[in-house]
Enzyme design. Structure first.
Site, PDB file in Angstrom:
ATOM      1  N   LYS A  44      98.120  75.116  72.047  1.00  0.00           N
ATOM      2  CA  LYS A  44      97.558  73.759  72.102  1.00  0.00           C
ATOM      3  C   LYS A  44      97.601  73.040  70.750  1.00  0.00           C
ATOM      4  O   LYS A  44      97.712  71.811  70.716  1.00  0.00           O
ATOM      5  CB  LYS A  44      96.126  73.786  72.647  1.00  0.00           C
ATOM      6  CG  LYS A  44      95.970  74.526  73.981  1.00  0.00           C
ATOM      7  CD  LYS A  44      96.887  74.008  75.081  1.00  0.00           C
ATOM      8  CE  LYS A  44      97.023  75.006  76.220  1.00  0.00           C
ATOM      9  NZ  LYS A  44      98.155  74.785  77.097  1.00  0.00           N
ATOM     10  N   GLU A  48      88.024  68.977  68.669  1.00  0.00           N
ATOM     11  CA  GLU A  48      88.291  67.626  69.186  1.00  0.00           C
ATOM     12  C   GLU A  48      86.982  66.905  69.417  1.00  0.00           C
ATOM     13  O   GLU A  48      85.981  67.532  69.752  1.00  0.00           O
ATOM     14  CB  GLU A  48      88.986  67.719  70.553  1.00  0.00           C
ATOM     15  CG  GLU A  48      90.467  67.947  70.502  1.00  0.00           C
ATOM     16  CD  GLU A  48      91.086  68.000  71.900  1.00  0.00           C
ATOM     17  OE1 GLU A  48      92.284  68.231  71.980  1.00  0.00           O
ATOM     18  OE2 GLU A  48      90.359  67.812  72.899  1.00  0.00           O
ATOM     19  N   HIS A  79      86.481  73.987  86.411  1.00  0.00           N
ATOM     20  CA  HIS A  79      87.910  73.900  86.098  1.00  0.00           C
ATOM     21  C   HIS A  79      88.810  74.253  87.269  1.00  0.00           C
ATOM     22  O   HIS A  79      90.017  74.432  87.108  1.00  0.00           O
ATOM     23  CB  HIS A  79      88.262  74.738  84.867  1.00  0.00           C
ATOM     24  CG  HIS A  79      87.395  74.407  83.692  1.00  0.00           C
ATOM     25  ND1 HIS A  79      87.367  73.155  83.138  1.00  0.00           N
ATOM     26  CD2 HIS A  79      86.485  75.139  83.017  1.00  0.00           C
ATOM     27  CE1 HIS A  79      86.485  73.147  82.159  1.00  0.00           C
ATOM     28  NE2 HIS A  79      85.939  74.321  82.066  1.00  0.00           N
ATOM     29  N   ARG A  97     105.188  73.737  84.771  1.00  0.00           N
ATOM     30  CA  ARG A  97     105.459  74.368  86.073  1.00  0.00           C
ATOM     31  C   ARG A  97     105.296  73.337  87.182  1.00  0.00           C
ATOM     32  O   ARG A  97     104.842  72.219  86.941  1.00  0.00           O
ATOM     33  CB  ARG A  97     104.447  75.493  86.303  1.00  0.00           C
ATOM     34  CG  ARG A  97     103.009  74.968  86.236  1.00  0.00           C
ATOM     35  CD  ARG A  97     101.997  75.864  86.889  1.00  0.00           C
ATOM     36  NE  ARG A  97     100.750  75.143  87.098  1.00  0.00           N
ATOM     37  CZ  ARG A  97      99.795  74.964  86.208  1.00  0.00           C
ATOM     38  NH1 ARG A  97      99.920  75.454  84.987  1.00  0.00           N
ATOM     39  NH2 ARG A  97      98.701  74.284  86.513  1.00  0.00           N
TER      40      ARG A  97
HETATM   41  C1  MV4 Z   1      87.813  68.143  76.920  1.00  0.00           C
HETATM   42  C2  MV4 Z   1      86.714  67.509  77.516  1.00  0.00           C
HETATM   43  C3  MV4 Z   1      86.043  66.560  76.780  1.00  0.00           C
HETATM   44  N1  MV4 Z   1      86.448  66.267  75.534  1.00  0.00           N
HETATM   45  N2  MV4 Z   1      88.170  67.818  75.658  1.00  0.00           N
HETATM   46  C4  MV4 Z   1      88.660  71.247  80.442  1.00  0.00           C
HETATM   47  C5  MV4 Z   1      89.883  71.995  80.756  1.00  0.00           C
HETATM   48  C6  MV4 Z   1      90.769  71.897  79.578  1.00  0.00           C
HETATM   49  N3  MV4 Z   1      92.094  71.603  80.005  1.00  0.00           N
HETATM   50  C7  MV4 Z   1      90.209  70.800  78.747  1.00  0.00           C
HETATM   51  N4  MV4 Z   1      88.959  70.414  79.350  1.00  0.00           N
HETATM   52  C8  MV4 Z   1      88.192  69.440  78.808  1.00  0.00           C
HETATM   53  N5  MV4 Z   1      88.524  69.066  77.559  1.00  0.00           N
HETATM   54  C9  MV4 Z   1      87.492  66.914  75.004  1.00  0.00           C
HETATM   55  N6  MV4 Z   1      87.861  66.618  73.763  1.00  0.00           N
HETATM   56  C10 MV4 Z   1      86.371  67.853  78.827  1.00  0.00           C
HETATM   57  C11 MV4 Z   1      87.115  68.824  79.470  1.00  0.00           C
HETATM   58  C12 MV4 Z   1      86.705  69.128  80.799  1.00  0.00           C
HETATM   59  C13 MV4 Z   1      87.543  68.825  81.888  1.00  0.00           C
HETATM   60  C14 MV4 Z   1      88.795  68.264  81.724  1.00  0.00           C
HETATM   61  C15 MV4 Z   1      89.591  67.987  82.794  1.00  0.00           C
HETATM   62  C16 MV4 Z   1      89.136  68.264  84.079  1.00  0.00           C
HETATM   63  C17 MV4 Z   1      87.915  68.819  84.260  1.00  0.00           C
HETATM   64  C18 MV4 Z   1      87.089  69.110  83.175  1.00  0.00           C
HETATM   65  C19 MV4 Z   1      85.837  69.679  83.384  1.00  0.00           C
HETATM   66  C20 MV4 Z   1      85.035  69.958  82.320  1.00  0.00           C
HETATM   67  C21 MV4 Z   1      85.473  69.707  81.029  1.00  0.00           C
END
Ligand code: MV4
Length: 501
Positions: free
Chosen positions: A116, A200, A235, A292
């Site tokens: 990442k 972040e 998630h 994918r």
């Molecule tokens: C975040 C976020 C808020 N702020 N990054 C969750 C999965 C991973 N791919 C990254 N995720 C998140 N990153 C920042 N800077 C909130 C999430 C997140 C989330 C993101 C997408 C879909 C569902 C989620 C559920 C909880 C938290």
């Protein structure tokens, strides 16, 4: 040219891939574990090879066993599906080394996007917006505190090798930095063998919107618009739809262009997904790239009118994309519901077992991607997905009403499942309104777990929302469009009956 494909997967996606191969006159090879001896993908493929015991590590995750099956069967290509080895750079590299085409991106693209911190750097250089945060990995607590001073709290500490929510910690106060850092590092070390972390800014109440892209070996890259994936818990996505109810045409174009730039930045080849996190003001930031085919790909197929597996195979053949960006458009609205063998009354614990009856919905606008037949025993070793219900409607309201109908027709006996839970989502005010965020499920737990049938208020919200859309259309309409709208007045019969017009 590809003549025989080994499908290195199981369940609905293995069947899905075989279907496209069959349409193209390509022979198919299934692989299976002990638990899958009688699975649908084994019955449906032209040939099948046993690749080991039930646990995934000994079968669907065994590069050796799968390569052996590919050689024995003389398959000239491997399709990895999603999950299992689909984003394993070593598998892509090994196929190449063995002279077997990997239907997917290069080892390079997979590993670059799998890290990442590297992905953030590449996207920053390509001019794709990323969440404000650290450019590289965090070396110390002091460095973390300094970062936080400049970007402000709250922040997320994330594992560089992570993704999909693993190795993530939310930090709301400076005193939590130390523990957050330690927890994220140790989780990352255990899960991925790499304790690099970055920071972040935390985006509050975000939407998760992703763009489907296709890239050929000749440098052509197109996007096939977005999927809104904010209905998720822990998630795990539950419902996806396209178009996203919150995007404007301008935002969509801007994000699509950035998705293309993201794919070009890693010399991408094949089908891929650019995930964005979107805040309430529609600011969007690159989150991850999935290298994918995704579970939710069928909604894109339905609305854009493509077969993504066929496109993947064309690309692997070295053919140029025949789809042109200017010719692509979003036609109507599609919703996917993931039907799981799980127990909504017991914290959604997987509930595998024998399916004694399955009644699949049919009818206008309905597609079901599944692999379960009556008497099949859902193994406890794998993801408990039973089927994906994909419904199309001419607009969002139409798609919601049709999804309710299809869910209502769907019957499963023998295993606990989330069908009722899905039906309740289709009656939840916030979902109907369309401005739901990733917190939707946790914020509506009470309604979603309720016993009583949906009340009339929800129905009214659908109708009023449709009426507001109608007014908005009239407001913007040219005289010619006005005539068309008047002629389509019958489409609004439900609005008329409720409002007694
Ligand atoms: C975040 C976020 C808020 N702020 N990054 C969750 C999965 C991973 N791919 C990254 N995720 C998140 N990153 C920042 N800077 C909130 C999430 C997140 C989330 C993101 C997408 C879909 C569902 C989620 C559920 C909880 C938290």
């Amino acid at each position: 040219m590809i003549k025989k494909v080994l499908v290195a997967n199981r369940g609905e996606i293995a069947v899905r891939i075989i279907r496209s191969c069959r349409e193209m006159g390509i022979l198919t090879v299934a692989v299976y574990s002990d638990a899958d001896r009688k699975a649908m993908h084994v019955l449906y493929a032209d040939e099948a090879y046993h690749i080991g015991p039930s646990p995934s590590v000994d079968s669907y995750l065994s590069i050796e066993n799968i390569i052996k099956a590919a050689k024995t069967s003389k398959a000239d290509a491997v399709h990895p599906g999603y999950g299992f080895l689909s984003e394993n750079p070593a598998f892509s590299a090994r196929c190449k080394k063995e002279g077997i085409l990997f239907i997917g991106p290069s080892e390079y693209a997979i590993s670059q996007m799998g890290d990442k911190i590297t992905a953030r750097k590449i996207m920053t250089n390509a001019g794709v917006p990323v969440v404000p945060g650290t450019p590289g990995k965090i070396a110390s607590e002091e460095e973390a505190l300094k970062t936080i001073e400049s970007i402000g709290l709250p922040v997320m500490i994330k594992a560089s090798a992570g993704g999909g929510g693993k190795g993530m910690r939310l930090v709301k106060s400076p005193k939590d930095v130390k523990n957050g850092l330690r927890a994220a590092r140790s989780e990352a070390k255990t899960a991925f063998g790499d304790d690099s972390v970055f920071i972040e800014k935390y985006i509050e109440s975000p939407h998760h919107i992703e763009f489907q892209i296709l890239a050929d070996q000749h440098g052509n890259v197109i996007h096939l618009f977005e999927r809104e994936c904010s209905v998720q818990r822990r998630h795990q996505k539950i419902i996806e739809e396209t178009p996203s109810p919150i995007l404007t045409p301008e935002k969509r174009k801007e994000m699509g262009d950035h998705a293309i730039a993201a794919a070009k930045a890693v010399n991408y080849e094949g089908a891929g997904t650019i995930e964005f996190i979107v805040d309430k003001d529609l600011n969007y930031y690159f989150l991850e790239m999935n290298t994918r085919l995704q579970v939710e790909h069928p909604i894109t197929e339905r609305v854009v009118g493509v077969d993504l597996v066929k496109e993947q195979i064309h690309i692997a053949n070295g053919w140029e994309l025949t789809l042109k960006q200017e010719e692509l458009k979003q036609n109507g609205h599609a919703i996917e519901c993931r039907v799981y063998a799980e127990d909504p009354e017991n914290n959604f614990m997987p509930a595998p077992g024998k399916v004694t009856h399955i009644g699949i919905p049919y009818g206008v606008g309905v597609r079901v991607d599944g692999y379960i037949y009556e008497g099949f025993e859902i193994p406890l070793f794998y993801d408990p997905l039973i089927a994906k219900l994909i419904v199309w409607g001419r607009d969002r309201n139409d798609a919601i009403e049709r999804t309710r109908r299809a869910l209502n027709e769907f019957t499963i006996a023998g295993v606990k499942n989330n069908l009722q839970f899905l039906e309740r989502i289709m009656h939840a005010k916030e979902f109907i309104h369309g401005n739901y965020t990733t917190h939707f499920i946790e914020q509506n737990q009470e309604f979603l777990s309720g016993e009583e049938p949906c009340d009339k208020i929800c129905e009214d919200v659908v109708i009023i929302t449709a009426f507001l859309e109608y007014l908005e259309k009239i407001r913007k309409a040219s005289p010619k469009e006005m005539t068309a709208i008047k002629n389509n007045w019958k489409d609004y019969s439900r609005v008329r009956s409720v409002l007694k017009l």
